[in-house]
Design a protein around this motif. Structure first.
Motif, short mmCIF file in Angstrom:
data_model
loop_
_atom_site.label_atom_id
_atom_site.label_comp_id
_atom_site.label_asym_id
_atom_site.label_seq_id
_atom_site.Cartn_x
_atom_site.Cartn_y
_atom_site.Cartn_z
N PRO A 125 0.85 -1.44 -0.07
CA PRO A 125 -0.13 0.01 -0.35
C PRO A 125 1.28 1.28 -0.28
N LYS A 126 1.95 1.05 0.70
CA LYS A 126 2.16 2.19 0.73
C LYS A 126 3.65 2.21 -0.78
N GLY A 127 3.30 1.17 -1.67
CA GLY A 127 4.65 1.92 -2.94
C GLY A 127 5.64 0.60 -3.01
N ASP A 128 6.52 0.63 -1.85
CA ASP A 128 7.20 -0.64 -1.52
C ASP A 128 7.36 -2.40 -2.27
N VAL A 129 8.03 -2.21 -2.75
CA VAL A 129 8.07 -3.70 -4.22
C VAL A 129 8.70 -4.43 -3.61
N ILE A 130 7.98 -6.49 -3.17
CA ILE A 130 8.50 -6.98 -3.22
C ILE A 130 8.40 -7.88 -4.27
N SER A 131 9.52 -8.72 -4.14
CA SER A 131 9.82 -9.80 -5.54
C SER A 131 10.03 -11.17 -4.71
N ASN A 132 9.41 -12.59 -5.20
CA ASN A 132 10.18 -13.32 -5.05
C ASN A 132 10.02 -14.22 -6.13
N PHE A 133 10.95 -15.33 -5.65
CA PHE A 133 11.83 -15.96 -6.86
C PHE A 133 11.71 -17.12 -6.99
N ASP A 134 11.81 -18.34 -7.65
CA ASP A 134 11.78 -19.72 -8.65
C ASP A 134 12.87 -20.01 -8.07
N VAL A 135 13.73 -20.66 -7.16
CA VAL A 135 14.95 -20.83 -6.88
C VAL A 135 14.71 -22.02 -7.56
N ASP A 177 14.34 -13.14 2.76
CA ASP A 177 13.96 -14.55 2.86
C ASP A 177 14.51 -15.45 1.64
N CYS A 178 14.50 -16.81 2.25
CA CYS A 178 15.32 -17.97 1.60
C CYS A 178 14.29 -19.18 1.77
N SER A 179 13.23 -19.50 1.62
CA SER A 179 12.97 -21.34 2.25
C SER A 179 12.47 -22.08 0.63
N PRO A 180 13.17 -23.17 1.93
CA PRO A 180 12.36 -24.36 1.02
C PRO A 180 11.38 -24.44 0.71
N PHE A 181 11.19 -25.45 -0.68
CA PHE A 181 9.52 -25.88 -1.41
C PHE A 181 9.39 -26.49 -0.06
N GLY A 182 8.37 -27.63 -0.71
CA GLY A 182 8.16 -28.19 0.82
C GLY A 182 8.11 -30.21 0.03
N CYS A 183 8.60 -29.51 -1.42
CA CYS A 183 8.71 -30.73 -1.99
C CYS A 183 10.21 -30.96 -2.54
N ARG A 184 10.88 -30.08 -2.15
CA ARG A 184 12.52 -30.45 -1.95
C ARG A 184 13.59 -29.99 -2.90
N THR A 185 12.67 -29.08 -4.39
CA THR A 185 13.37 -29.13 -5.20
C THR A 185 13.99 -27.66 -5.77
N GLY A 186 13.33 -27.26 -4.36
CA GLY A 186 14.03 -25.67 -4.59
C GLY A 186 13.48 -25.22 -3.43
N PHE A 187 13.86 -23.20 -3.68
CA PHE A 187 14.40 -23.05 -2.48
C PHE A 187 13.00 -21.56 -2.95
N HIS A 188 12.30 -20.57 -2.24
CA HIS A 188 11.38 -19.10 -2.72
C HIS A 188 12.49 -18.23 -2.21
N LEU A 189 13.08 -17.67 -3.35
CA LEU A 189 13.14 -16.27 -2.21
C LEU A 189 12.93 -14.84 -2.69
N LEU A 190 12.17 -14.33 -1.63
CA LEU A 190 11.76 -12.86 -1.36
C LEU A 190 12.92 -11.68 -1.50
N THR A 191 12.86 -10.48 -1.72
CA THR A 191 13.30 -9.44 -2.00
C THR A 191 12.76 -8.85 -1.93
N TRP A 192 13.13 -7.55 -1.21
CA TRP A 192 12.54 -6.16 -1.03
C TRP A 192 13.84 -5.73 -2.57
N GLY A 193 12.07 -4.63 -3.47
CA GLY A 193 13.08 -3.88 -5.06
C GLY A 193 12.60 -4.85 -6.04
N GLU A 194 13.46 -4.93 -6.72
CA GLU A 194 13.56 -5.89 -8.61
C GLU A 194 14.72 -6.71 -8.54
#
Ligand SMILES: [Zn+2]
Length: 160
Positions: A31-41, A76-93
């Protein structure tokens, strides 16, 4: 019946991807314009290989230490339940290319320089399942990822 909620990760055709790769799942604006990116690692090929839990757990601790200083705005970088990789979350792009390079550097540093006493948060006080770690397993899988190369495209091998 539950109301339908579309979750991007589950609309990805997991039979079409070619791991290891980094993929931008989406960006969201707060709501304040901050961007969060979510990656499939993605470290291993879905439904072909999965990293055993102890190795995955150690990799989680390692990536928290290795990726954080290499990725601006790391959340944050957290494991997928399927154990094939991680979600990586970052501020910005960031581009998948930038993240793939940071991952490559992180895994190489891990394989070359990290010993058990360097792995952060492995004491009973610091971790929710401190008995379930394997440095050996984590390193073997990190080596496999480096040997296969990390692509910045999930469908075509564009190795960084
Ligand atoms: Zn832990």
């Amino acid at each position: 019946m539950k109301e339908h909620v579309e979750i991007e990760s589950f609309t990805l055709d997991h039979t079409k991807v070619k791991a290891p790769y980094v993929r931008l799942i989406d960006t969201s604006k707060g709501p304040k314009g901050d961007v969060i990116s979510n990656f499939d690692v993605r470290l291993t090929q879905p439904n072909v290989q999965a990293i055993p839990t102890a190795g995955m757990h150690t990799l989680e601790h390692i990536l928290a230490m290795e990726l954080r200083p290499k990725v601006e705005g790391y959340i944050d970088c957290s494991p997928f339940g399927c154990r094939t990789g991680f979600h990586l979350l970052t501020w910005g792009e960031h581009t998948p290319h930038e993240i793939a390079l940071a991952l490559k550097e992180s895994l190489q540093d891990f394989v070359d320089h990290v010993e058990w006493e360097d792995v952060p948060g492995t004491k009973e006080k610091e971790c929710g399942n401190y008995r379930d770690h394997s440095l050996f397993c984590a390193k073997e899988w990190a080596k496999q990822v480096l040997e296969q190369g990390i692509s910045d495209d999930p469908y075509e091998r564009k190795i960084v």
